[in-house]
Design a protein around this motif. Sequence first.
Motif, PDB file in Angstrom:
ATOM      1  N   ALA A   1       0.822  -1.206   0.000  1.00 30.49           N
ATOM      2  CA  ALA A   1       0.000   0.000   0.000  1.00 30.49           C
ATOM      3  C   ALA A   1       0.856   1.256   0.000  1.00 30.49           C
ATOM      4  CB  ALA A   1      -0.921  -0.006   1.225  1.00 30.49           C
ATOM      5  N   ASP A   2       1.984   1.227   0.675  1.00 25.49           N
ATOM      6  CA  ASP A   2       2.865   2.401   0.686  1.00 25.49           C
ATOM      7  C   ASP A   2       3.508   2.617  -0.678  1.00 25.49           C
ATOM      8  OD1 ASP A   2       3.953   4.573   2.215  1.00 25.49           O
ATOM      9  OD2 ASP A   2       5.878   3.554   2.146  1.00 25.49           O
ATOM     10  N   VAL A   3       3.863   1.536  -1.362  1.00 28.91           N
ATOM     11  CA  VAL A   3       4.403   1.666  -2.723  1.00 28.91           C
ATOM     12  C   VAL A   3       3.361   2.280  -3.643  1.00 28.91           C
ATOM     13  CG1 VAL A   3       5.201   0.365  -4.737  1.00 28.91           C
ATOM     14  CG2 VAL A   3       6.088  -0.192  -2.466  1.00 28.91           C
ATOM     15  N   VAL A   4       2.113   1.809  -3.532  1.00 26.14           N
ATOM     16  CA  VAL A   4       1.038   2.370  -4.344  1.00 26.14           C
ATOM     17  C   VAL A   4       0.820   3.838  -4.016  1.00 26.14           C
ATOM     18  CG1 VAL A   4      -1.448   2.258  -4.779  1.00 26.14           C
ATOM     19  CG2 VAL A   4      -0.122   0.158  -4.670  1.00 26.14           C
ATOM     20  N   ALA A   5       0.777   4.172  -2.724  1.00 26.85           N
ATOM     21  CA  ALA A   5       0.515   5.548  -2.308  1.00 26.85           C
ATOM     22  C   ALA A   5       1.613   6.500  -2.779  1.00 26.85           C
ATOM     23  CB  ALA A   5       0.386   5.615  -0.792  1.00 26.85           C
ATOM     24  N   GLN A   6       2.864   6.041  -2.765  1.00 27.32           N
ATOM     25  CA  GLN A   6       3.972   6.926  -3.121  1.00 27.32           C
ATOM     26  C   GLN A   6       4.202   7.033  -4.621  1.00 27.32           C
ATOM     27  OE1 GLN A   6       7.648   7.240  -0.515  1.00 27.32           O
ATOM     28  NE2 GLN A   6       7.009   5.151  -0.058  1.00 27.32           N
ATOM     29  N   HIS A   7       4.030   5.926  -5.352  1.00 30.47           N
ATOM     30  CA  HIS A   7       4.531   5.880  -6.716  1.00 30.47           C
ATOM     31  C   HIS A   7       3.473   5.624  -7.786  1.00 30.47           C
ATOM     32  CE1 HIS A   7       8.367   5.872  -4.717  1.00 30.47           C
ATOM     33  NE2 HIS A   7       8.106   4.725  -4.131  1.00 30.47           N
ATOM     34  N   LEU A   8       2.305   5.162  -7.438  1.00 34.07           N
ATOM     35  CA  LEU A   8       1.279   4.895  -8.443  1.00 34.07           C
ATOM     36  C   LEU A   8       0.145   5.908  -8.424  1.00 34.07           C
ATOM     37  CD1 LEU A   8       0.963   0.986  -8.326  1.00 34.07           C
ATOM     38  CD2 LEU A   8       2.393   2.426  -9.781  1.00 34.07           C
ATOM     39  N   LEU A   9       0.050   6.697  -7.370  1.00 36.58           N
ATOM     40  CA  LEU A   9      -0.944   7.759  -7.291  1.00 36.58           C
ATOM     41  C   LEU A   9      -0.271   9.101  -7.567  1.00 36.58           C
ATOM     42  CD1 LEU A   9      -2.967   6.622  -4.141  1.00 36.58           C
ATOM     43  CD2 LEU A   9      -3.485   6.216  -6.545  1.00 36.58           C
ATOM     44  N   PRO A  10      -1.036  10.106  -7.987  1.00 32.89           N
ATOM     45  CA  PRO A  10      -0.439  11.420  -8.279  1.00 32.89           C
ATOM     46  C   PRO A  10       0.362  11.957  -7.098  1.00 32.89           C
ATOM     47  CG  PRO A  10      -2.696  11.347  -9.066  1.00 32.89           C
ATOM     48  CD  PRO A  10      -2.465  10.068  -8.307  1.00 32.89           C
ATOM     49  N   ALA A  11       1.554  12.476  -7.408  1.00 34.35           N
ATOM     50  CA  ALA A  11       2.465  12.921  -6.350  1.00 34.35           C
ATOM     51  C   ALA A  11       1.892  14.070  -5.534  1.00 34.35           C
ATOM     52  CB  ALA A  11       3.808  13.328  -6.957  1.00 34.35           C
ATOM     53  N   ASP A  12       1.047  14.915  -6.150  1.00 32.98           N
ATOM     54  CA  ASP A  12       0.531  16.063  -5.422  1.00 32.98           C
ATOM     55  C   ASP A  12      -0.534  15.688  -4.397  1.00 32.98           C
ATOM     56  OD1 ASP A  12      -1.105  15.260  -7.492  1.00 32.98           O
ATOM     57  OD2 ASP A  12      -1.970  17.243  -7.792  1.00 32.98           O
ATOM     58  N   LEU A  13      -1.021  14.437  -4.435  1.00 38.62           N
ATOM     59  CA  LEU A  13      -2.033  14.028  -3.471  1.00 38.62           C
ATOM     60  C   LEU A  13      -1.438  13.704  -2.102  1.00 38.62           C
ATOM     61  CD1 LEU A  13      -4.361  11.730  -5.614  1.00 38.62           C
ATOM     62  CD2 LEU A  13      -4.691  14.120  -4.974  1.00 38.62           C
ATOM     63  N   ALA A  14      -0.210  13.195  -2.069  1.00 36.75           N
ATOM     64  CA  ALA A  14       0.456  12.816  -0.816  1.00 36.75           C
ATOM     65  C   ALA A  14      -0.443  11.919   0.027  1.00 36.75           C
ATOM     66  CB  ALA A  14       0.873  14.056  -0.025  1.00 36.75           C
ATOM     67  N   VAL A  15      -0.888  10.812  -0.550  1.00 33.98           N
ATOM     68  CA  VAL A  15      -1.852   9.927   0.102  1.00 33.98           C
ATOM     69  C   VAL A  15      -1.149   9.104   1.172  1.00 33.98           C
ATOM     70  CG1 VAL A  15      -3.444   7.997  -0.237  1.00 33.98           C
ATOM     71  CG2 VAL A  15      -3.277   9.822  -1.950  1.00 33.98           C
ATOM     72  N   PRO A  16      -1.620   9.118   2.421  1.00 33.16           N
ATOM     73  CA  PRO A  16      -1.036   8.248   3.453  1.00 33.16           C
ATOM     74  C   PRO A  16      -1.349   6.785   3.180  1.00 33.16           C
ATOM     75  CG  PRO A  16      -2.303  10.057   4.416  1.00 33.16           C
ATOM     76  CD  PRO A  16      -2.645  10.009   2.969  1.00 33.16           C
ATOM     77  N   VAL A  17      -0.558   5.921   3.776  1.00 37.07           N
ATOM     78  CA  VAL A  17      -0.722   4.495   3.532  1.00 37.07           C
ATOM     79  C   VAL A  17      -2.074   3.992   4.020  1.00 37.07           C
ATOM     80  CG1 VAL A  17       0.392   3.843   5.706  1.00 37.07           C
ATOM     81  CG2 VAL A  17       0.408   2.254   3.788  1.00 37.07           C
ATOM     82  N   GLY A  18      -2.606   4.592   5.088  1.00 37.61           N
ATOM     83  CA  GLY A  18      -3.880   4.154   5.630  1.00 37.61           C
ATOM     84  C   GLY A  18      -5.042   4.348   4.675  1.00 37.61           C
ATOM     85  N   VAL A  19      -4.951   5.328   3.777  1.00 35.32           N
ATOM     86  CA  VAL A  19      -6.009   5.539   2.789  1.00 35.32           C
ATOM     87  C   VAL A  19      -6.073   4.359   1.821  1.00 35.32           C
ATOM     88  CG1 VAL A  19      -6.756   6.992   0.874  1.00 35.32           C
ATOM     89  CG2 VAL A  19      -5.886   8.044   2.967  1.00 35.32           C
ATOM     90  N   VAL A  20      -4.922   3.870   1.395  1.00 31.12           N
ATOM     91  CA  VAL A  20      -4.882   2.754   0.448  1.00 31.12           C
ATOM     92  C   VAL A  20      -5.359   1.466   1.121  1.00 31.12           C
ATOM     93  CG1 VAL A  20      -3.421   1.417  -1.110  1.00 31.12           C
ATOM     94  CG2 VAL A  20      -3.013   3.867  -0.808  1.00 31.12           C
ATOM     95  N   THR A  21      -4.892   1.192   2.330  1.00 33.11           N
ATOM     96  CA  THR A  21      -5.337  -0.029   3.015  1.00 33.11           C
ATOM     97  C   THR A  21      -6.835   0.027   3.315  1.00 33.11           C
ATOM     98  OG1 THR A  21      -4.723   0.884   5.181  1.00 33.11           O
ATOM     99  CG2 THR A  21      -3.082  -0.451   4.033  1.00 33.11           C
ATOM    100  N   GLY A  22      -7.355   1.222   3.617  1.00 33.21           N
ATOM    101  CA  GLY A  22      -8.789   1.357   3.832  1.00 33.21           C
ATOM    102  C   GLY A  22      -9.575   1.109   2.558  1.00 33.21           C
TER     103      GLY A  22
END
Length: 381
Positions: A341-362
């Motif tokens: 989930a952290d790999v997805v949040a950092q590198h597969l989602l737009p960089a300007d979103l800065a999505v935390p890992v908990g958003v992806v796991t949720g």
Amino acid sequence: MSAPSSTRPGPASACRQQGPSGAAAGQVAPDGSTPGPVEVARRGLVTSRRRRLRRRAVVTVALAAVALTLSALALMLGDFRLSVGQVVGALVGSDDDLAARFVVVDLRAPRLVLGVLVGLAFGLAGALFQSVLRNPLASPDVIGISQGASAGAVAALLLGGATGAAVSASALVGGALVGLLLYAVAWRQGMTGHRFVLAGIGVAYVCSSVVGYLLTRSEVNEAQAALLWMTGSLAQATWGLVVTLGVALAVLVPLVVLVARGLDLLLLGDEQAAGLGIRPEVVRALVIALGVALACVATAAAGPVAFVAFTAAPVARRLLGDGSLALLQAALVGVVLVVGADVVAQHLLPADLAVPVGVVTGAVGGPYLIWLMASGRTRTA
């Protein structure tokens, strides 16, 4: 005129046609005799056990390989991309590429190791709760443990202006207090899973209300910092935080190994477990205490990363398919979920979103919960 030949099977064919209650077809012992039903059953058990062990080994190795692959990607990807050779060189201490060493060791490795430890802790915590309470909903983020830790941390952030270790300590205290409260409320000459889960859901709502009240009376900047922590993030990773969590897990994980046999016997039922020499309520209390501790230290380090504890154990048990505790496999699934989930949040989602890992796991755990409810797999023991 010759007499018609008899159609009744002879002794040899009769032996070959015996069903499960007799000797298996074509099975002959080394001395030429046909094995009896006890020997056939024993051989079947041995074969079944070997098959289970082989599947367990394959699943464990596969999960470890996936976790290792995701870890390599986490160290390689980013604005400053690295090759496998550069990552390996940085990890072994090579001075050939100081820039790569700085990026890997100082910037990316703390975040990766924190994610591994958090995933391991949440995976084990979920497996312990769901096994001892015999309920797939018995997860720290469903029964109020994570919410209690969040309430403690947010109170420290917004009321006391705390930062760093003080926030983590407050989260640890908050989760531990909720665990003690749940055990006291659920105890009625013994404890059953449905009482603990129902009490936990109620406490979770209370803690969420406390957090909501604290957020509404705080400044915008303070509320934003609290919300980022409450979502679950690895962005605050430092080697100091990693060492603190690592020391806690170095104490807790061996204790989990020690109580695993008692928990395995407890799954047979309290009467059978007592007959085998264990005290069910003592084992149950120890397992719950360890589950609370694991969930609290993980939440204190990274916030309440949603649904990792909830999904890790069911996925691991489904992969094994033998009804076992699957503690090691649940820990590996937790690592895969958090690091992936952290790999997805950092590198597969737009960089300007800065999505935390908990958003992806949720986003992954929410549909899983819906499927679990729709498929009728939430019956209590």
